[in-house]
Design an enzyme around this catalytic site. Structure first.
Site, mmCIF file in Angstrom:
data_model
loop_
_atom_site.group_PDB
_atom_site.id
_atom_site.type_symbol
_atom_site.label_atom_id
_atom_site.label_comp_id
_atom_site.label_asym_id
_atom_site.label_seq_id
_atom_site.Cartn_x
_atom_site.Cartn_y
_atom_site.Cartn_z
ATOM 1 N N ALA A 81 0.818 -1.215 0.000
ATOM 2 C CA ALA A 81 0.000 0.000 0.000
ATOM 3 C C ALA A 81 0.853 1.266 0.000
ATOM 4 O O ALA A 81 0.499 2.268 -0.635
ATOM 5 C CB ALA A 81 -0.929 0.002 1.218
ATOM 6 N N GLU A 82 1.973 1.219 0.698
ATOM 7 C CA GLU A 82 2.807 2.411 0.845
ATOM 8 C C GLU A 82 3.662 2.699 -0.387
ATOM 9 O O GLU A 82 3.779 3.846 -0.819
ATOM 10 C CB GLU A 82 3.722 2.263 2.069
ATOM 11 C CG GLU A 82 3.012 2.287 3.405
ATOM 12 C CD GLU A 82 2.568 3.687 3.809
ATOM 13 O OE1 GLU A 82 2.873 4.645 3.082
ATOM 14 O OE2 GLU A 82 1.909 3.804 4.859
ATOM 15 N N SER A 83 4.287 1.672 -0.942
ATOM 16 C CA SER A 83 5.296 1.919 -1.985
ATOM 17 C C SER A 83 5.236 0.962 -3.160
ATOM 18 O O SER A 83 6.015 1.109 -4.101
ATOM 19 C CB SER A 83 6.693 1.825 -1.370
ATOM 20 O OG SER A 83 6.963 0.486 -0.968
#
Length: 221
Positions: A81-83
């Site tokens: 989700a982040e990167s």
């Protein structure tokens, strides 16, 4: 107009109509075939592992997840989700690396775990980023008594905002309804991570056996 000419015209119209119907039938059949193929490709677990829910750096994730007692697949879900597993990812706000850690947060974590080797640029380092991000997830889960929704909301929006929402909206420590989170970005973030985790649980739980400690020694530093 003679009956012969009339029959000829009607015959030509019928041929054109049949050709058009034949064309649309072929097009519809082609669409159905492509849709079926796409469905089976997207449902293929090998395809999902490679392109939709990768598990890069699995050894490192497993090691720090086990060390800090965080669900391995939750860590992978946060990274996705982040990167999207991009080591060099940088947000517009300055968050860095796989787990998108802000420099100030990284500095605070370094103080908490007594890591004198910390520098902002090292947040792009796979080992340090996963170590710090997983430790922070563990800290938030402890703080919010194992409540995954609140911990993830705090990871995204900050613990201060979460405490404010808990007080304002009278959420208890058992709060689970992420659709009530007032920040759209955080609401979607928590939803996405939880959905990612469901897929990781399905795709990897049977193949992610714990690694032996002697294989993990290189990550301990």
């Amino acid at each position: 107009m003679s009956s012969l000419m009339s029959e000829g015209i009607h015959h030509q119209v019928n041929i054109k109509t049949k050709r058009k119907m034949s064309f649309w039938k072929k097009l519809l059949l082609m669409i159905l075939v492509l849709a079926s193929l796409s469905y089976f490709v997207w449902q293929n677990e090998d395809f999902q592992r490679k392109y939709l829910y990768p598990y890069d750096y699995q050894d490192t994730i497993n090691f720090y997840a086990d060390r800090y007692e965080v669900d391995r697949n939750l860590v992978a879900s946060v990274i996705l989700a982040e990167s999207k597993f991009r080591q060099d990812a940088t947000s517009v706000h300055g968050a860095r690396g796989l787990m998108q850690i802000m420099p100030a947060t990284g500095s605070w974590i370094a103080t908490q775990i007594e890591d004198d080797s910390f520098s902002v640029d090292k947040l792009y380092n796979v080992n340090m980023n996963i170590k710090y991000g997983t430790w922070y997830l563990s800290e938030l889960q402890t703080e919010f008594e194992g409540n995954e929704v609140l911990a993830l909301a705090a990871y995204n929006a900050g613990r201060g905002n979460v405490y404010e929402w808990m007080e304002k909206y009278h959420w208890g420590i058992d709060f689970k309804d992420y659709t009530q989170i007032p920040f759209p970005e955080t609401r979607e973030y928590v939803k996405r991570v939880l959905e990612n985790k469901k897929h990781y649980n399905k795709l990897y739980n049977l193949i992610s056996d714990p690694l032996e400690q002697n294989e993990l020694a290189e990550f301990a530093a």
